[in-house]
Design a protein around this motif. Sequence first.
Motif, mmCIF file in Angstrom:
data_model
loop_
_atom_site.group_PDB
_atom_site.id
_atom_site.type_symbol
_atom_site.label_atom_id
_atom_site.label_comp_id
_atom_site.label_asym_id
_atom_site.label_seq_id
_atom_site.Cartn_x
_atom_site.Cartn_y
_atom_site.Cartn_z
ATOM 1 N N SER A 7 -10.989 -40.671 9.386
ATOM 2 C CA SER A 7 -9.606 -40.915 9.765
ATOM 3 C C SER A 7 -9.584 -41.664 11.098
ATOM 4 N N PRO A 8 -8.648 -42.617 11.251
ATOM 5 C CA PRO A 8 -8.564 -43.363 12.519
ATOM 6 C C PRO A 8 -8.409 -42.434 13.713
ATOM 7 N N GLY A 9 -7.833 -41.225 13.508
ATOM 8 C CA GLY A 9 -7.600 -40.318 14.629
ATOM 9 C C GLY A 9 -8.778 -39.429 14.981
ATOM 10 N N ASP A 10 -9.880 -39.508 14.224
ATOM 11 C CA ASP A 10 -11.037 -38.639 14.493
ATOM 12 C C ASP A 10 -11.535 -38.807 15.931
ATOM 13 N N ALA A 11 -11.978 -37.705 16.507
ATOM 14 C CA ALA A 11 -12.575 -37.770 17.844
ATOM 15 C C ALA A 11 -13.900 -38.530 17.778
ATOM 16 N N ALA A 12 -14.301 -39.128 18.909
ATOM 17 C CA ALA A 12 -15.519 -39.932 18.951
ATOM 18 C C ALA A 12 -16.741 -39.123 18.526
ATOM 19 N N ALA A 13 -16.820 -37.855 18.975
ATOM 20 C CA ALA A 13 -17.984 -37.027 18.651
ATOM 21 C C ALA A 13 -18.087 -36.798 17.145
ATOM 22 N N ASP A 14 -16.918 -36.559 16.494
ATOM 23 C CA ASP A 14 -16.922 -36.346 15.048
ATOM 24 C C ASP A 14 -17.343 -37.626 14.321
ATOM 25 N N ARG A 15 -16.833 -38.763 14.829
ATOM 26 C CA ARG A 15 -17.153 -40.040 14.186
ATOM 27 C C ARG A 15 -18.673 -40.315 14.275
ATOM 28 N N LEU A 16 -19.243 -40.012 15.422
ATOM 29 C CA LEU A 16 -20.684 -40.230 15.582
ATOM 30 C C LEU A 16 -21.486 -39.297 14.676
#
Lengths: 400, 400
Positions: A128-137
């Motif tokens: 999701s575009p709103g995901d936190a950076a840590a989750d995206r990584l």
Amino acid sequence: MKKDGRVSAVSESMPSAARDQTMLRRANELTVLAVLRDGTSRVMREIADETGLSWRTANVVTESLEAHGWLASEADTNGKRLGRPARRYRFRADVGHVAGIDIAAHAISVFIADLAGTIVGRHQVSVSPGDAAADRLATAEATLRAALSTARLDGTGVWAAAVGSTGIIGPDGVVSKSAVLPGWTGVDPGARLAHLLRCPVSVTNDCNLAVLAERWHGHRADTMIYLLTGVRLGTGLVIGGQLHRGSAGAAGEIGEIREFGWHDAAERLAAAAPGPVSDLDRAAAQVFAAARDGDAGCLRAVEQFSTDVARGLTAMVLTIDPDLVVIGGGFAHAADLLLPRLRQRLAGTCPHTPRLEASELGDESVGLGAVRLALDTIDQRITALDSATPLTPAAISGTS
Amino acid sequence: MKKDGRVSAVSESMPSAARDQTMLRRANELTVLAVLRDGTSRVMREIADETGLSWRTANVVTESLEAHGWLASEADTNGKRLGRPARRYRFRADVGHVAGIDIAAHAISVFIADLAGTIVGRHQVSVSPGDAAADRLATAEATLRAALSTARLDGTGVWAAAVGSTGIIGPDGVVSKSAVLPGWTGVDPGARLAHLLRCPVSVTNDCNLAVLAERWHGHRADTMIYLLTGVRLGTGLVIGGQLHRGSAGAAGEIGEIREFGWHDAAERLAAAAPGPVSDLDRAAAQVFAAARDGDAGCLRAVEQFSTDVARGLTAMVLTIDPDLVVIGGGFAHAADLLLPRLRQRLAGTCPHTPRLEASELGDESVGLGAVRLALDTIDQRITALDSATPLTPAAISGTS
């Protein structure tokens, strides 16, 4: 010197010039590798003909490349010769692999390719575009693991990897500015993924990778602009055959001129949608469909969007005078509406209007461009290897 | 193969690989020439050390270059050795010459340089912006003759020439668009001058040559924008170390966006001049002087001019993200006023603000850039010469 006055001098001096010899040897190895990397197998006579090397030199170099593991050979079953059958040599594309990773707003995609660029594994996960950076990584790491698994590889088989990300990426691979993803500024996605792979991981703006993919598998020119269209507008440049990132990785950021309207062009287009919609992409698709049906309001919105895009594109075309502009991204499917309108607006101002084309690579372009960049990294390692160091896969693999 | 497994293979195959030998020989010749072209004379030991060639190879190649006329030698008077004195070799820069020709609105300038780039002859003639194209070409021809005479050359000694002209110059050297000089569109100035010289004459936009001159003798960077200021605004680009002309020679034409106001920016600046003046340049100088004295109206005019210039410059900087912007042309003397204002405006919009500098080359920049381009042409001929053709001055001179 012999009577032609040219040929003999170097070979006379060769016994005392081991350095010259190793440089020539390396040049010959690169020449043979370059010919065989197209994937076609060849007998020695063909290798000699296509490289321009003598049969004897070609033979020595090819056998050495086979001994190092770059080539495989088998008896030639086509020839009907007397005596010992000729051998056919082919490049072993699977001696190493690369990874191309696209960390985007809505999805993370990973491609694994062999050294010939053939995709041998892939995986995609929605985010999701709103995901936190840590989750995206964390998701990027999991997606990479899954893609490696589909290619039946662990990270040690990967020699180079490239990541595509939105935002401005500095020469150090850190995201120096991202307006799209929350918490993404200051992140170093390459560092996070490098430990999985044990090889260098470069990070590049997504539009820069899209233009590389286009030049590899799509429309190509020596100097070209890739225009990402969709909810977000962005550009990538190839100049003189090379990806042009700019001094601080900020080339192509023409959207920073607010008067051009790039920051909200898609929103204004979507506002003309006939029905209530929550998603900009779907709303835009409705507007394009209604415009094709002749809806006056939607046609006006398309004209306005074309004007917005053309203002920034005109400034870029006037600056570099490219051969080609490729329109990619989510709105490339509306090329039938956008291309003629952009062409007309460019022609109204530019002394020379470049060729305009729609990309056909879809949403794989950033991931494919990352694969291409990783393969280019390996080519650079091969070219840069000191000629006194044997050209072995281990010397090129880049793994620690 | 010998026991180290690498060195012996090529020399074993050399007797049957004459083509490989001539290529290596040529590479060695280029290496020795490249070292000696800095103008410093050297003994053989120094040539071998700096080229990385063996003493024997360096000796053979250097003596061959001397025999062809590229080098001169004399006994080394510095050394205090026993036995035969060493010889010092130097590049014969006067074996060939180039011409750089600036056909501008107010003057035509010609520089004659030797192969080391030293100016050995020059001539300048004033012309009027309203002169007919035929008169301008006749004056260019006369100026070239006079410059050749000051260098004690006839046209046959010139190996390459380059012309700088206002306007957009197509790849064929024909002026495809000129808004400044009457009757200049469609003119082919190179063809007119080529018969005097009997060598190829290229034609390039004047700002493109100014950026080459800057990179040669002024402020330099791998990716830079030269901004010509004055009665006319124009730009030249170097990208990745190379002059970037664009697909149709139309790179840098950002002034075509009328809203940026480049077409009448100087007129609007000059309109603030305190007294009545007929000449834009002199009026602008008055405005700059009065602004330095704190005149409010003239300061406003300088702010407005800076805003006009910055709008186009910002679009170019956002497109290519250069390392450096150099301000040249007639208003470069007002850099104290313009540079801080341009810097502030760029910083307001660009994610990365390049270094800004004022050119110190004055009105010689286009002519010097033409010399540089002509020298580059000769370098390209040397590199491109088939390795089977002896590297003689006659093979490189380009004269018919």
